[in-house]
Design an enzyme around this catalytic site. Sequence first.
Site, PDB file in Angstrom:
ATOM      1  N   SER A 173      29.060  78.145 -14.842  1.00  0.00           N
ATOM      2  CA  SER A 173      29.419  79.414 -14.205  1.00  0.00           C
ATOM      3  C   SER A 173      30.102  80.380 -15.172  1.00  0.00           C
ATOM      4  CB  SER A 173      30.370  79.094 -13.043  1.00  0.00           C
ATOM      5  OG  SER A 173      31.204  80.182 -12.769  1.00  0.00           O
ATOM      6  N   GLY A 174      29.657  81.632 -15.167  1.00  0.00           N
ATOM      7  CA  GLY A 174      30.314  82.633 -16.003  1.00  0.00           C
ATOM      8  C   GLY A 174      31.740  82.870 -15.554  1.00  0.00           C
ATOM      9  N   LEU A 175      31.943  82.865 -14.236  1.00  0.00           N
ATOM     10  CA  LEU A 175      33.306  83.050 -13.718  1.00  0.00           C
ATOM     11  C   LEU A 175      34.211  81.912 -14.205  1.00  0.00           C
ATOM     12  CD1 LEU A 175      35.445  84.300 -11.860  1.00  0.00           C
ATOM     13  CD2 LEU A 175      34.499  82.948  -9.987  1.00  0.00           C
ATOM     14  N   ASP A 197      35.801  87.929 -15.995  1.00  0.00           N
ATOM     15  CA  ASP A 197      34.361  87.668 -15.941  1.00  0.00           C
ATOM     16  C   ASP A 197      33.614  88.976 -16.187  1.00  0.00           C
ATOM     17  OD1 ASP A 197      31.905  86.481 -15.512  1.00  0.00           O
ATOM     18  OD2 ASP A 197      32.116  86.336 -13.340  1.00  0.00           O
ATOM     19  N   ASP A 230      24.812  80.291 -16.399  1.00  0.00           N
ATOM     20  CA  ASP A 230      24.945  81.608 -15.790  1.00  0.00           C
ATOM     21  C   ASP A 230      25.065  82.580 -16.971  1.00  0.00           C
ATOM     22  OD1 ASP A 230      25.799  83.918 -14.602  1.00  0.00           O
ATOM     23  OD2 ASP A 230      27.706  83.090 -13.873  1.00  0.00           O
ATOM     24  N   ASP A 245      24.819  85.776 -17.241  1.00  0.00           N
ATOM     25  CA  ASP A 245      25.160  87.181 -16.929  1.00  0.00           C
ATOM     26  C   ASP A 245      23.912  88.065 -17.078  1.00  0.00           C
ATOM     27  OD1 ASP A 245      27.660  86.284 -16.395  1.00  0.00           O
ATOM     28  OD2 ASP A 245      28.538  86.885 -18.303  1.00  0.00           O
ATOM     29  N   GLU A 280      21.112  88.137 -14.470  1.00  0.00           N
ATOM     30  CA  GLU A 280      21.234  89.003 -13.298  1.00  0.00           C
ATOM     31  C   GLU A 280      20.889  90.440 -13.676  1.00  0.00           C
ATOM     32  OE1 GLU A 280      25.299  87.542 -13.124  1.00  0.00           O
ATOM     33  OE2 GLU A 280      26.023  89.604 -12.929  1.00  0.00           O
ATOM     34  N   LYS A 302      28.848  93.189 -17.532  1.00  0.00           N
ATOM     35  CA  LYS A 302      28.792  93.067 -16.080  1.00  0.00           C
ATOM     36  C   LYS A 302      30.186  92.805 -15.496  1.00  0.00           C
ATOM     37  CE  LYS A 302      29.418  89.528 -14.565  1.00  0.00           C
ATOM     38  NZ  LYS A 302      29.350  88.064 -14.261  1.00  0.00           N
ATOM     39  N   ASN A 316      32.138  90.667 -12.092  1.00  0.00           N
ATOM     40  CA  ASN A 316      31.839  89.595 -11.137  1.00  0.00           C
ATOM     41  C   ASN A 316      31.398  90.167  -9.795  1.00  0.00           C
ATOM     42  OD1 ASN A 316      32.775  87.566  -8.847  1.00  0.00           O
ATOM     43  ND2 ASN A 316      32.321  86.403 -10.694  1.00  0.00           N
ATOM     44  N   SER A 317      30.421  89.521  -9.199  1.00  0.00           N
ATOM     45  CA  SER A 317      29.801  90.029  -7.976  1.00  0.00           C
ATOM     46  C   SER A 317      30.704  89.935  -6.750  1.00  0.00           C
ATOM     47  CB  SER A 317      28.518  89.247  -7.681  1.00  0.00           C
ATOM     48  OG  SER A 317      27.692  89.250  -8.800  1.00  0.00           O
ATOM     49  N   ARG A 332      18.203  86.717 -11.212  1.00  0.00           N
ATOM     50  CA  ARG A 332      19.166  86.883 -10.112  1.00  0.00           C
ATOM     51  C   ARG A 332      19.139  88.325  -9.623  1.00  0.00           C
ATOM     52  NH1 ARG A 332      25.435  85.133 -10.799  1.00  0.00           N
ATOM     53  NH2 ARG A 332      26.446  86.878  -9.723  1.00  0.00           N
ATOM     54  N   HIS A 362      21.759  86.809  -4.338  1.00  0.00           N
ATOM     55  CA  HIS A 362      23.201  86.688  -4.171  1.00  0.00           C
ATOM     56  C   HIS A 362      23.691  87.618  -3.074  1.00  0.00           C
ATOM     57  CE1 HIS A 362      26.957  85.077  -5.044  1.00  0.00           C
ATOM     58  NE2 HIS A 362      27.330  85.750  -6.120  1.00  0.00           N
TER      59      HIS A 362
END
Length: 552
Positions: free
Chosen positions: A49-51, A61, A88, A90, A117, A123, A125-126, A162, A193
């Site tokens: 996970s990028g987070l 992130d 992930d 990004d 994504e 980017k 975080n979503s 993504r 997502h």
Amino acid sequence: MRAGTPAQSKSARLRALLASRELEFLMEAHNGISARIVEEAGFKGIWASGLALSAQFAVRDSNEASWTQIVDMLEFMSDATSIPILLDGDTGYGDFNNMRRLVKKLGQRDIAGVCIEDKLFPKRNSLLPDERQPLADIAEFCGKIKAGKDSQSDPDFVIVARVEALIANRGMDEALERAESYREAGADAILIHSKEPRPNEVLTFAQHWDRRHPLVIVPTRYYTTPTDAFRKAGVSVVIWANHVLRSAVAHMTAVARQVHKDESVAGVEDHIARVSEIFRLQGEEELSQAERRYVASEAQTHAIVLAATRGAGLESVTEDRPKVMLPIAGKPLLAHLVDQFQRQAIQRITVVAGYRAEAIDVGGVRVLHNPDYMRSGELASLACARDAIHEDVIITYGDLLFRRHVLRDLVEARGDLVAVVDSELPPQDSRDYRDLAYCSRIDHPLMAEEADLERVSERADTLHGEPSGRWIGILRARGRGREQLLVALETLRSRRDFAQLGMPDLLNALIGAGHTIKVLYIHGHWINVNAAEDLIRGSDFAHGPMSPGGTR
Ligand code: SPV
Ligand code: MG
């Protein structure tokens, strides 16, 4: 635990997860140890996970960690595990050209796939509460997917596209349009997502998508949804995206605060991993084994297995084979013992056979014969293996099953003569109350204090008081201890009753001659096979991680 056969590449195994008819799961990990924990928990794949990766560096992130820092961490994660990792990635850390280099570097580090994504670099975080989530142009993002596909060296390398249209509030139609474009551009799966607290968006998307191509979701916000709803909707893979990191943060916070408040670590000790567990996760055991194999030592350890008897009480199953060849969990008892020795890099193994010696066909051992096995005992068998009593030797009964740590600890133990004693005593009325060990100290539950063996006795011995445990039938002798053992064996050999003598007589003779036999205490985790019911117990023991105490 692996998905697919070991011969398949990690990419092929990730691809198989996406294609599987079952709902599959990826679990987040963010460094080597968390990746190993995720694999040991039973997951077939990892979400890098990028987070979580940025959080463990305590940066945001927002591409604050460089892509090479991410890839360096991935190398540790990949080295620590055998299951596939989906990065992930990004936005691919730049344009199509950055994406090409990323895919090449991931292939070199055995990373199974990357998810990119359709946002802009850098980017955000979503799940952040504000809505500033500018999206990439569809054509530009398709070019990035194609560039990635053209750069992979493993044909099974996976690129997941993504779709962030729902995160950016661009609506379902745009989400579907983007997904379809990315599929046509060559993406191997679509990740849709959503940050809604309910799964409506992703379920609606899945309904329209209609299993056109593997679909991946990340139920972080809509976590209360029953997993079966995803199964029914035709989702291929669910990503649990940040839960290992969040559990670590919660636990680290609680522990650090408590230790600070208490000015002591005593209150947290029972709630944290043991140091030995950390060593295990780091793979210390493999290093010890390698050291034994590669570091020149004065003497190689040899093993002698006393296996001449048919086995009293086992006549019905030993018509055609000796006790050590009875099957336990699918292989002969002796093969379990040999495996244990080989795990400790002990390759020179001598088995002293007697009854039905010809039936011993376990590989990797030298078989000697005690021709007088009908009339003689353990010491006569040991005398047959006189030439195998090398500089460093472990002598053991052949009817034992024990956990790996028993031999490992013995190999690491200090002392010229070391006997393994189980400090868990069987009930007084046990049918098999023998080889009682009387030691200079009983096993202390808190402190590892040295103890010497003072006597081994067939039965409770009022002269010596309470026994400290049972000798389980394993003795190590090396250096001076080996010389002492040889002299004691020779001395006993001149006795007229030598044929009747057993290993306890040798131990007592060594002690009587003033030699020190160090005690290695264990607490259960072994059994010996003495009767028909022990075959079933042995099987349970061989299959199970933990064991009841011994029965000897
Ligand atoms: C991640 O795990 O870094 C993700 C999922 O990208 S999310 O945090 O929900 O954006
Ligand atoms: Mg991310």
